[in-house]
Motif scaffolding. Structure first.
Motif, PDB file in Angstrom:
ATOM      1  N   ASN A  83      -4.124  -3.440  -9.911  1.00 55.59           N
ATOM      2  CA  ASN A  83      -5.248  -4.672  -9.566  1.00 55.59           C
ATOM      3  C   ASN A  83      -4.767  -5.843  -9.477  1.00 55.59           C
ATOM      4  OD1 ASN A  83      -3.191  -4.916 -11.883  1.00 55.59           O
ATOM      5  ND2 ASN A  83      -5.263  -5.736 -13.617  1.00 55.59           N
ATOM      6  N   ALA A  84      -3.577  -6.107  -8.660  1.00 51.90           N
ATOM      7  CA  ALA A  84      -2.666  -6.802  -7.900  1.00 51.90           C
ATOM      8  C   ALA A  84      -3.206  -7.212  -6.886  1.00 51.90           C
ATOM      9  CB  ALA A  84      -1.364  -6.894  -8.445  1.00 51.90           C
ATOM     10  N   THR A 121       1.024  -1.043  -0.357  1.00 51.29           N
ATOM     11  CA  THR A 121      -0.166   0.196  -0.330  1.00 51.29           C
ATOM     12  C   THR A 121       0.885   0.729   0.036  1.00 51.29           C
ATOM     13  OG1 THR A 121      -1.541  -0.540   1.087  1.00 51.29           O
ATOM     14  CG2 THR A 121      -1.035   0.939   1.462  1.00 51.29           C
ATOM     15  N   GLN A 122       1.690   1.490   1.261  1.00 51.45           N
ATOM     16  CA  GLN A 122       2.531   2.536   1.528  1.00 51.45           C
ATOM     17  C   GLN A 122       3.530   2.289  -0.780  1.00 51.45           C
ATOM     18  OE1 GLN A 122       5.444   2.412   4.672  1.00 51.45           O
ATOM     19  NE2 GLN A 122       3.814   1.303   5.669  1.00 51.45           N
ATOM     20  N   LEU A 123       3.793   1.300  -0.955  1.00 48.17           N
ATOM     21  CA  LEU A 123       4.588   1.862  -2.585  1.00 48.17           C
ATOM     22  C   LEU A 123       4.330   2.324  -3.387  1.00 48.17           C
ATOM     23  CD1 LEU A 123       7.511  -1.206  -2.329  1.00 48.17           C
ATOM     24  CD2 LEU A 123       7.395   1.142  -1.279  1.00 48.17           C
ATOM     25  N   ARG A 124       2.440   1.603  -3.250  1.00 46.05           N
ATOM     26  CA  ARG A 124       2.137   2.237  -4.580  1.00 46.05           C
ATOM     27  C   ARG A 124       1.432   3.185  -4.396  1.00 46.05           C
ATOM     28  NH1 ARG A 124      -3.418  -3.110  -4.524  1.00 46.05           N
ATOM     29  NH2 ARG A 124      -1.914  -4.444  -5.561  1.00 46.05           N
ATOM     30  N   HIS A 125       1.443   4.113  -3.259  1.00 44.53           N
ATOM     31  CA  HIS A 125       1.493   5.316  -3.227  1.00 44.53           C
ATOM     32  C   HIS A 125       2.324   6.355  -3.262  1.00 44.53           C
ATOM     33  CE1 HIS A 125      -2.358   3.579  -1.401  1.00 44.53           C
ATOM     34  NE2 HIS A 125      -3.057   4.802  -1.785  1.00 44.53           N
ATOM     35  N   ARG A 126       2.890   6.121  -4.080  1.00 47.09           N
ATOM     36  CA  ARG A 126       4.643   6.550  -4.064  1.00 47.09           C
ATOM     37  C   ARG A 126       4.626   8.061  -5.403  1.00 47.09           C
ATOM     38  NH1 ARG A 126       8.986   3.885  -5.450  1.00 47.09           N
ATOM     39  NH2 ARG A 126      10.443   5.416  -4.830  1.00 47.09           N
ATOM     40  N   ALA A 127       4.765   8.889  -6.158  1.00 51.32           N
ATOM     41  CA  ALA A 127       4.716   9.470  -6.610  1.00 51.32           C
ATOM     42  C   ALA A 127       5.921   9.784  -7.471  1.00 51.32           C
ATOM     43  CB  ALA A 127       4.813  11.202  -5.956  1.00 51.32           C
ATOM     44  N   ASP A 128       6.939   8.801  -6.867  1.00 56.72           N
ATOM     45  CA  ASP A 128       8.456   9.005  -8.135  1.00 56.72           C
ATOM     46  C   ASP A 128       8.396   7.348  -8.719  1.00 56.72           C
ATOM     47  OD1 ASP A 128      10.347   6.514  -5.922  1.00 56.72           O
ATOM     48  OD2 ASP A 128      10.043   8.836  -4.825  1.00 56.72           O
TER      49      ASP A 128
END
Length: 188
Positions: free
Chosen positions: A58-59, A29-36
């Motif tokens: 979607n995974a 979840t934290q990594l999916r919300h990264r902008a860079d």
């Protein structure tokens, strides 16, 4: 009564900066919300192993967990976690095991539990050193003093290890301290 193991924790790095930590689902979840778009390296905190996570929206977060589970077997007592395995012993070993009260399975379980108890400290030190080395190799293998720090780690030289990694990036050093906490035991 079976005790469920704690969810494994993961730590993610972008370059040498820690950017996420927690359970698999929390890190995804934290990594999916990264902008860079910097490459991310994710590590299992228990083993130091680098992991590949599917970060597509979607995974499902638990897809890797489900794929890793083996299919249920009809033999043994799978609901209790008992599955048959093959053990290769010499005939004299089988003879001795079969003469033990309860038979070979009971005798082997007792031997394994005794060995686990006797060698628990040594096994903890070894596992901590191996996890620390796996993480070090993956993220810091090209940093100055890597080889010397590896030797100090496996020699149990805590002060030397700390001195050799002192100039490494803060987040890497902090994670090394976490992974190696049990590596400096007396029972090396």
């Amino acid at each position: 009564m079976l005790i469920e193991p704690a969810s494994p924790t993961l730590t993610a790095f972008a370059d040498f900066q820690r950017i996420a930590a927690g359970t698999r689902a929390e890190v995804i979840t934290q990594l999916r919300h990264r902008a860079d778009t910097m490459p991310v390296f994710v590590f299992d905190d228990a083993t130091g192993e680098p992991l590949d996570l599917d970060l597509r929206d979607n995974a499902p977060a638990a897809a890797a967990d489900n794929a890793a589970e083996p299919s249920a077997r009809a033999v043994g007592r799978p609901k209790l976690g008992v599955v048959p395995r093959e053990v290769t012993l010499l005939p004299r070993h089988w003879d001795w095991l079969n003469r033990q009260p309860g038979g070979a399975s009971v005798a082997l379980r007792k031997l394994v539990e005794d060995a686990r108890r006797v060698h628990a400290d040594r096994d903890t030190v070894r596992a901590s050193r191996e996890a620390t080395y796996r993480f070090m190799s993956a993220i810091a293998g090209h940093l100055p003093s890597f080889e010397e720090a590896s030797r100090a780690l496996f020699a149990g030289q805590h002060e030397r290890f700390d001195t050799l990694v002192a100039d490494w990036p803060d987040d890497v050093r902090t994670h090394l301290n976490k992974l190696s906490a049990a590596a400096w035991g007396e029972a090396a």
